[in-house]
Design a protein around this motif. Structure first.
Motif, mmCIF file in Angstrom:
data_model
loop_
_atom_site.group_PDB
_atom_site.id
_atom_site.type_symbol
_atom_site.label_atom_id
_atom_site.label_comp_id
_atom_site.label_asym_id
_atom_site.label_seq_id
_atom_site.Cartn_x
_atom_site.Cartn_y
_atom_site.Cartn_z
ATOM 1 N N ARG A 139 6.082 3.616 72.124
ATOM 2 C CA ARG A 139 5.385 2.343 71.395
ATOM 3 C C ARG A 139 6.640 1.540 70.870
ATOM 4 O O ARG A 139 7.623 2.315 70.307
ATOM 5 C CB ARG A 139 5.079 3.341 70.020
ATOM 6 N N LYS A 161 8.420 -0.439 67.963
ATOM 7 C CA LYS A 161 8.169 -0.593 66.602
ATOM 8 C C LYS A 161 8.725 -2.026 66.215
ATOM 9 O O LYS A 161 8.191 -2.807 65.352
ATOM 10 C CB LYS A 161 9.053 0.296 65.630
ATOM 11 N N VAL A 196 13.724 -0.988 68.267
ATOM 12 C CA VAL A 196 13.356 0.386 67.874
ATOM 13 C C VAL A 196 12.029 0.635 68.471
ATOM 14 O O VAL A 196 11.017 0.301 68.415
ATOM 15 C CB VAL A 196 13.422 0.508 66.046
ATOM 16 N N ALA A 197 12.121 1.825 69.164
ATOM 17 C CA ALA A 197 10.839 2.418 69.855
ATOM 18 C C ALA A 197 10.734 3.970 69.491
ATOM 19 O O ALA A 197 11.650 4.826 69.347
ATOM 20 C CB ALA A 197 11.104 1.955 71.189
ATOM 21 N N ASP A 198 9.654 4.368 69.760
ATOM 22 C CA ASP A 198 9.247 5.859 69.652
ATOM 23 C C ASP A 198 8.716 6.017 71.170
ATOM 24 O O ASP A 198 7.997 5.212 71.653
ATOM 25 C CB ASP A 198 7.877 6.098 68.733
ATOM 26 N N SER A 200 8.431 13.727 71.161
ATOM 27 C CA SER A 200 8.731 12.406 70.837
ATOM 28 C C SER A 200 9.794 11.998 70.026
ATOM 29 O O SER A 200 10.232 13.011 69.241
ATOM 30 C CB SER A 200 7.307 11.660 70.045
ATOM 31 N N SER A 224 12.566 8.556 68.122
ATOM 32 C CA SER A 224 12.730 7.307 67.946
ATOM 33 C C SER A 224 14.448 7.063 68.079
ATOM 34 O O SER A 224 15.181 7.936 67.932
ATOM 35 C CB SER A 224 12.458 7.194 66.803
ATOM 36 N N CYS A 225 14.329 5.906 68.736
ATOM 37 C CA CYS A 225 15.817 5.539 68.975
ATOM 38 C C CYS A 225 15.728 4.036 68.673
ATOM 39 O O CYS A 225 14.966 3.022 68.522
ATOM 40 C CB CYS A 225 16.055 5.410 70.474
ATOM 41 N N ARG A 226 17.217 3.556 68.247
ATOM 42 C CA ARG A 226 17.425 1.987 67.921
ATOM 43 C C ARG A 226 18.298 1.836 69.343
ATOM 44 O O ARG A 226 19.235 2.569 69.572
ATOM 45 C CB ARG A 226 18.328 2.042 66.813
ATOM 46 N N TYR A 284 20.061 7.728 68.620
ATOM 47 C CA TYR A 284 18.878 8.508 68.112
ATOM 48 C C TYR A 284 18.471 8.421 66.680
ATOM 49 O O TYR A 284 19.502 8.217 65.863
ATOM 50 C CB TYR A 284 19.317 9.965 68.545
ATOM 51 N N GLU A 330 15.211 9.867 65.203
ATOM 52 C CA GLU A 330 14.615 11.035 64.891
ATOM 53 C C GLU A 330 13.892 11.657 65.954
ATOM 54 O O GLU A 330 13.510 11.017 66.841
ATOM 55 C CB GLU A 330 13.704 10.931 63.524
ATOM 56 N N GLY A 331 13.537 13.212 66.191
ATOM 57 C CA GLY A 331 12.894 13.926 66.860
ATOM 58 C C GLY A 331 13.428 14.968 67.179
ATOM 59 O O GLY A 331 14.076 15.795 66.145
#
Length: 129
Positions: free
Chosen positions: A22, A24, A32-34, A45, A47-49, A62, A64-65
């Motif tokens: 996904r 963002k 930014v994506a999940d 899952s 999230s990364c920038r 990285y 979060e996750g």
């Protein structure tokens, strides 16, 4: 190759273990994506920038996750008739099971992911001369 790497919305189409993604936000210099990854019945899952420095570099950080940290860098250098791609990844998991699996499978998994990018490049741009 910069365009291929930064087209993260297409990762589920060709990268192994990417189950879903996904976006963002996605701009010229940052996305930014999940992402949900799955391996042998395990799903996580994170999230990364993605920082984009067109056309020479992509840095992934990285957010979060399940990991302690994840950073990777892509460097693109034009060469006659193509592009040299250098890739670096540094990561560790919070989950000891994932850490153990990653340690045992890292080289094989990395080669499979690199091959997936190479195959995608061949599909989009043609096989190397």
């Amino acid at each position: 190759m910069f365009a291929l790497v930064t087209d993260i919305a297409r990762y589920p189409d060709f990268l192994p273990w990417v189950v879903a993604l996904r976006i963002k936000s996605d701009g010229e210099t940052e996305a930014v994506a999940d992402m949900i990854v799955g391996f042998k019945g395990l799903r996580e899952s994170f999230s990364c920038r993605v920082e984009k420095q067109r056309p020479t570099r992509v840095d992934v950080h990285y957010l979060e996750g399940p990991m302690r940290h994840l950073d990777n860098e892509w460097h693109f250098t034009p060469i006659d008739g193509g592009c040299r791609v250098d890739f670096m990844v540094d990561f560790s998991f919070r989950n000891r099971l994932f850490e153990a699996l990653a340690g045992q499978m890292f080289d094989k998994a990395l080669r499979r992911m690199i091959a997936a990018f190479e195959e995608r490049a061949a599909q989009l741009y043609g096989a190397p001369a």
